[in-house]
Design a protein around this motif. Structure first.
Motif, PDB file in Angstrom:
ATOM      1  N   HIS A 133       7.203   7.123  -6.754  1.00 19.85           N
ATOM      2  CA  HIS A 133       5.777   7.011  -7.041  1.00 19.85           C
ATOM      3  C   HIS A 133       5.189   5.786  -6.366  1.00 19.85           C
ATOM      4  O   HIS A 133       5.851   4.749  -6.268  1.00 19.85           O
ATOM      5  CB  HIS A 133       5.544   6.922  -8.549  1.00 19.85           C
ATOM      6  CG  HIS A 133       5.873   8.184  -9.276  1.00 19.85           C
ATOM      7  ND1 HIS A 133       7.147   8.724  -9.276  1.00 19.85           N
ATOM      8  CD2 HIS A 133       5.118   9.034 -10.009  1.00 19.85           C
ATOM      9  CE1 HIS A 133       7.160   9.837  -9.985  1.00 19.85           C
ATOM     10  NE2 HIS A 133       5.939  10.054 -10.449  1.00 19.85           N
ATOM     11  N   ALA A 134       3.974   5.900  -5.910  1.00 21.57           N
ATOM     12  CA  ALA A 134       3.299   4.782  -5.257  1.00 21.57           C
ATOM     13  C   ALA A 134       3.200   3.596  -6.211  1.00 21.57           C
ATOM     14  O   ALA A 134       2.881   3.755  -7.390  1.00 21.57           O
ATOM     15  CB  ALA A 134       1.913   5.205  -4.787  1.00 21.57           C
ATOM     16  N   THR A 183       6.799   2.640  -2.494  1.00 21.93           N
ATOM     17  CA  THR A 183       7.033   3.513  -3.652  1.00 21.93           C
ATOM     18  C   THR A 183       8.174   2.961  -4.486  1.00 21.93           C
ATOM     19  O   THR A 183       9.056   2.280  -3.962  1.00 21.93           O
ATOM     20  CB  THR A 183       7.396   4.937  -3.207  1.00 21.93           C
ATOM     21  OG1 THR A 183       8.481   4.864  -2.293  1.00 21.93           O
ATOM     22  CG2 THR A 183       6.219   5.611  -2.526  1.00 21.93           C
ATOM     23  N   CYS A 189       0.817  -1.216   0.000  1.00 26.08           N
ATOM     24  CA  CYS A 189       0.000   0.000   0.000  1.00 26.08           C
ATOM     25  C   CYS A 189       0.851   1.266   0.000  1.00 26.08           C
ATOM     26  O   CYS A 189       0.564   2.220  -0.706  1.00 26.08           O
ATOM     27  CB  CYS A 189      -0.914   0.025   1.223  1.00 26.08           C
ATOM     28  SG  CYS A 189      -2.119  -1.316   1.284  1.00 26.08           S
ATOM     29  N   GLU A 190       1.882   1.260   0.833  1.00 28.47           N
ATOM     30  CA  GLU A 190       2.669   2.478   1.013  1.00 28.47           C
ATOM     31  C   GLU A 190       4.018   2.414   0.289  1.00 28.47           C
ATOM     32  O   GLU A 190       4.837   3.323   0.399  1.00 28.47           O
ATOM     33  CB  GLU A 190       2.908   2.734   2.511  1.00 28.47           C
ATOM     34  CG  GLU A 190       1.681   2.577   3.394  1.00 28.47           C
ATOM     35  CD  GLU A 190       0.572   3.561   3.054  1.00 28.47           C
ATOM     36  OE1 GLU A 190       0.861   4.586   2.415  1.00 28.47           O
ATOM     37  OE2 GLU A 190      -0.593   3.289   3.409  1.00 28.47           O
ATOM     38  N   ARG A 196      -6.664  -0.392   2.217  1.00 27.13           N
ATOM     39  CA  ARG A 196      -5.414   0.268   2.586  1.00 27.13           C
ATOM     40  C   ARG A 196      -5.428   0.795   4.019  1.00 27.13           C
ATOM     41  O   ARG A 196      -4.528   0.526   4.807  1.00 27.13           O
ATOM     42  CB  ARG A 196      -5.133   1.429   1.623  1.00 27.13           C
ATOM     43  CG  ARG A 196      -3.754   2.022   1.793  1.00 27.13           C
ATOM     44  CD  ARG A 196      -3.556   3.251   0.933  1.00 27.13           C
ATOM     45  NE  ARG A 196      -3.587   4.462   1.718  1.00 27.13           N
ATOM     46  CZ  ARG A 196      -4.453   5.441   1.577  1.00 27.13           C
ATOM     47  NH1 ARG A 196      -5.399   5.351   0.667  1.00 27.13           N
ATOM     48  NH2 ARG A 196      -4.402   6.504   2.337  1.00 27.13           N
ATOM     49  N   ARG A 253      -4.350   3.150  -5.008  1.00 27.87           N
ATOM     50  CA  ARG A 253      -4.076   3.502  -3.625  1.00 27.87           C
ATOM     51  C   ARG A 253      -5.165   4.372  -2.989  1.00 27.87           C
ATOM     52  O   ARG A 253      -5.650   4.091  -1.894  1.00 27.87           O
ATOM     53  CB  ARG A 253      -2.725   4.213  -3.540  1.00 27.87           C
ATOM     54  CG  ARG A 253      -2.208   4.323  -2.126  1.00 27.87           C
ATOM     55  CD  ARG A 253      -0.763   4.732  -2.078  1.00 27.87           C
ATOM     56  NE  ARG A 253      -0.409   5.149  -0.738  1.00 27.87           N
ATOM     57  CZ  ARG A 253      -0.776   6.300  -0.206  1.00 27.87           C
ATOM     58  NH1 ARG A 253      -1.469   7.147  -0.922  1.00 27.87           N
ATOM     59  NH2 ARG A 253      -0.440   6.605   1.029  1.00 27.87           N
TER      60      ARG A 253
END
Lengths: 157, 157
Positions: A100-101, A95, A92-93, A112, A106
DNA sequence: GGCAAACAGTACCACCTTGGTCCGGTTTGT
DNA sequence: ACAAACCGGACCAAGGTGGTACTGTTTGCC
């Protein structure tokens, strides 16, 4: 699939062994022998623990590793963080290199927010167990109403 | 390394989608389209959910899957159990085909007893979140003193 | 000074799991 | 009859994990 890697497991065993011989210098070979684990695996994990600042290394003949800190100051969470590296239940978090995620949905993702909470709960649980608890084999305050009782009792519940 | 598989993640998304359209029959294609996920992946995970008895399947033209139960009766723990299969943080209690313990040092292992406790804590945390919570995007009682607050608040803490 | 013990670093490999695709079969509404 | 949709596999590429090996470097000890 929600499993601790075996290497991390070895790391916990080694930590407990060193903690029980607090202050003494112990060679990797001795620990490996005690648990019947491959020596290179144990050295690998001891290096990690040393790099993470949890144990001291002593080079040369008669050298080895020693745990010199307070067993109560080191938590299972700390150990796992060093051994396992930064982890998360989900991406979820996470990058990518560009910052960038990774997760495309998201913002709209329904799980999430919860995963963050679950994550905290797990890390919290890890944080409640000290290396001292591990060496003694006794449950800490962590389980309300079962303070300092043997885990065996809990298993029966 | 302590991560839930992406397939399980897809399963949670699909479950939420179906729960939000409770009672309606929805094709795998629709769910995949909504989340921009590969269709075969979504079908795979829906099959699992169906086999686990969590959703109903409707074959033939105009068919699909439907969630017909009570969203409060299904927990995140239940979903993960179905999607991920039986899991454990360690192999402490794992046995091979012959029924013998996989772990050679099981009896003397200093961390085994604790892993059982941590395991319970994690499963407990999963058990405190219902599918209803997921669809609403609101934290349940699970976090003492933060009952029914948005997870965003928790993140700030 | 030299030897051996023990850590440091790194490369390497076999295996398994994971994520993903594809295809033929069956059911069923129109 | 046809097409939509599930069913049940097999299949494959990529990555991670567990494990091995080898070449330094440091240091105690004879």
């Amino acid at each position: 699939m929600l499993k601790i890697s075996r290497l991390t497991d070895y790391g916990l065993l080694a930590s407990v062994y060193l903690a029980r011989k607090q202050g003494q210098v112990v060679a990797a070979r001795e620990i490996a022998g005690f648990y019947h684990l491959p020596v290179p695996m144990v050295t690998k994990v001891l290096k990690k623990l040393h790099q993470g600042g949890l144990i001291n290394s002593h080079r040369g003949a008669g050298g080895g590793y020693s745990f010199d800190a307070d067993v109560e100051a080191v938590t299972l969470g700390h150990l796992i963080a060093v051994l396992e590296g930064p982890w998360d239940l989900t991406e979820c978090e996470t990058t990518d290199d560009a910052g960038h995620a990774v997760c495309a949905i998201r913002i709209a993702c329904p799980s999430r927010r919860f995963m963050f909470g679950i994550n905290s709960a797990i890390k919290g649980a890890f944080e409640q167990v000290s290396l001292g608890d591990l060496t003694r084999g006794v449950l800490p305050k962590f389980y309300a109403g079962q303070s300092e009782t043997s885990v065996e009792q809990m298993r029966g519940a």
